[in-house]
Design an enzyme around this catalytic site. Structure first.
Site, PDB file in Angstrom:
ATOM      1  N   ASP A 111       0.603  -0.668   0.124  1.00  0.00           N
ATOM      2  CA  ASP A 111       0.271  -0.408  -0.146  1.00  0.00           C
ATOM      3  C   ASP A 111       1.067   1.083  -0.319  1.00  0.00           C
ATOM      4  O   ASP A 111       1.364   1.881   1.385  1.00  0.00           O
ATOM      5  CB  ASP A 111      -0.838  -0.434   1.137  1.00  0.00           C
ATOM      6  CG  ASP A 111      -1.807  -0.887   1.379  1.00  0.00           C
ATOM      7  OD1 ASP A 111      -1.981  -1.894   0.720  1.00  0.00           O
ATOM      8  OD2 ASP A 111      -2.896  -0.726   2.000  1.00  0.00           O
ATOM      9  N   LYS A 173      -6.611   3.414  -3.028  1.00  0.00           N
ATOM     10  CA  LYS A 173      -7.308   3.435  -1.915  1.00  0.00           C
ATOM     11  C   LYS A 173      -7.772   4.909  -1.451  1.00  0.00           C
ATOM     12  O   LYS A 173      -6.749   5.453  -1.600  1.00  0.00           O
ATOM     13  CB  LYS A 173      -6.722   2.563  -1.236  1.00  0.00           C
ATOM     14  CG  LYS A 173      -6.498   2.408   0.011  1.00  0.00           C
ATOM     15  CD  LYS A 173      -5.180   1.854   1.218  1.00  0.00           C
ATOM     16  CE  LYS A 173      -5.442   2.073   2.669  1.00  0.00           C
ATOM     17  NZ  LYS A 173      -4.287   1.249   3.251  1.00  0.00           N
ATOM     18  N   LYS A 202     -10.134   0.125  -2.494  1.00  0.00           N
ATOM     19  CA  LYS A 202      -9.992   0.118  -1.046  1.00  0.00           C
ATOM     20  C   LYS A 202     -10.210   0.891  -0.059  1.00  0.00           C
ATOM     21  O   LYS A 202     -10.362   1.820  -0.343  1.00  0.00           O
ATOM     22  CB  LYS A 202      -9.031  -0.478   0.070  1.00  0.00           C
ATOM     23  CG  LYS A 202      -8.429  -0.383   1.009  1.00  0.00           C
ATOM     24  CD  LYS A 202      -7.007  -1.225   1.242  1.00  0.00           C
ATOM     25  CE  LYS A 202      -7.562  -0.934   3.038  1.00  0.00           C
ATOM     26  NZ  LYS A 202      -5.420  -1.599   2.944  1.00  0.00           N
TER      27      LYS A 202
END
Length: 241
Positions: A111, A173, A202
């Site tokens: 991430d 995300k 996400k």
């Protein structure tokens, strides 16, 4: 909200009230997270035990613990870690080095935080190239791109949807969970309008209850990052990330 969106929301509320998603289905979408700067091995070990017990999608942990978790748990947990976290303004070379080390230590998913300063400067080409570079290093491993929506205008969010898509990343995300705000349903809807068909979503931060978990999943989130999924599914209010 358009008339169609109102109808969709009404349908969604009915689905939520009907408890359509089981706890097991929800947990399969959870990146079980512990990213506090003072996280101890005891905290991480407990997180991983829960991930094994409840079969979460992954554990999302600080880079310093990746090798220790891999050595202790092997393939029992899917390991995710963060890069350029949480502020995003380290150099691309530094982020590449972080990714390479994480993969060498046994990490499966990354991430990364975009360079938010570059986004605010309108240098979207540079942001896209950094994402593309990190995806090249990740190879077959999953790359999720944190754009930190709380700091961005709608125009900037749309530009990031396009950059993430063009660069070939696997996920967009919403948030680090360390900014001024977390995921919102409105941002998820915006993502759906502007990301390419190969990009998943996400949500992180701002998800506080079981109903929230269901709402975000039903709106299109493939993953949700939270440290509190287990307690939320037991009817408690989430604390922190």
């Amino acid at each position: 909200m358009t008339k169609q969106e109102v109808l969709n929301q009404n349908n969604l509320n009915q689905q939520v009230s009907d408890n359509e998603l089981t706890n097991r289905q929800i947990l399969r979408r959870i990146d079980h997270t512990q990213l506090k700067p003072y996280a101890t091995w005891s905290d991480i070990d407990r997180l991983c035990d829960e991930a094994v017990r409840y079969r979460t999608a992954s554990v999302c942990i600080p880079p310093v613990y990746v090798k220790q978790v891999h050595d202790a748990y092997g393939d029992k947990v899917n390991i995710c870690t963060v890069v350029g976290f949480p502020l995003g303004y380290s150099t691309t070379a530094a982020k590449v080095a972080e990714v390479e080390q994480a993969l060498a230590d046994g990490c499966n998913e990354i991430d990364m935080v975009v360079n938010i300063s570059d986004v605010k400067n309108g240098d979207y080409v540079k942001v896209e190239e950094e994402i593309r570079t990190l995806k090249r290093v990740c190879g077959e491993h999953i790359l999720k791109v944190i754009i930190e929506t709380c700091y961005l205008s709608e125009e900037e969010k749309i530009a990031m949807c396009k950059a993430v898509t063009n660069a070939g990343a696997d996920y967009i995300k919403t948030s680090t969970g360390f900014g001024t705000g977390g995921a919102t349903i409105e941002d998820i809807r915006l993502f759906k309008r502007y990301i390419g068909p190969g990009v998943k979503i996400k949500a992180a931060g701002g998800v506080k209850t079981r109903k929230d978990l269901i709402l975000f999943i039903m709106e299109g989130c493939d993953r949700i990052g939270t440290s509190s999924a287990v307690s939320m599914l037991q009817g408690e209010q989430a604390q922190g990330y």
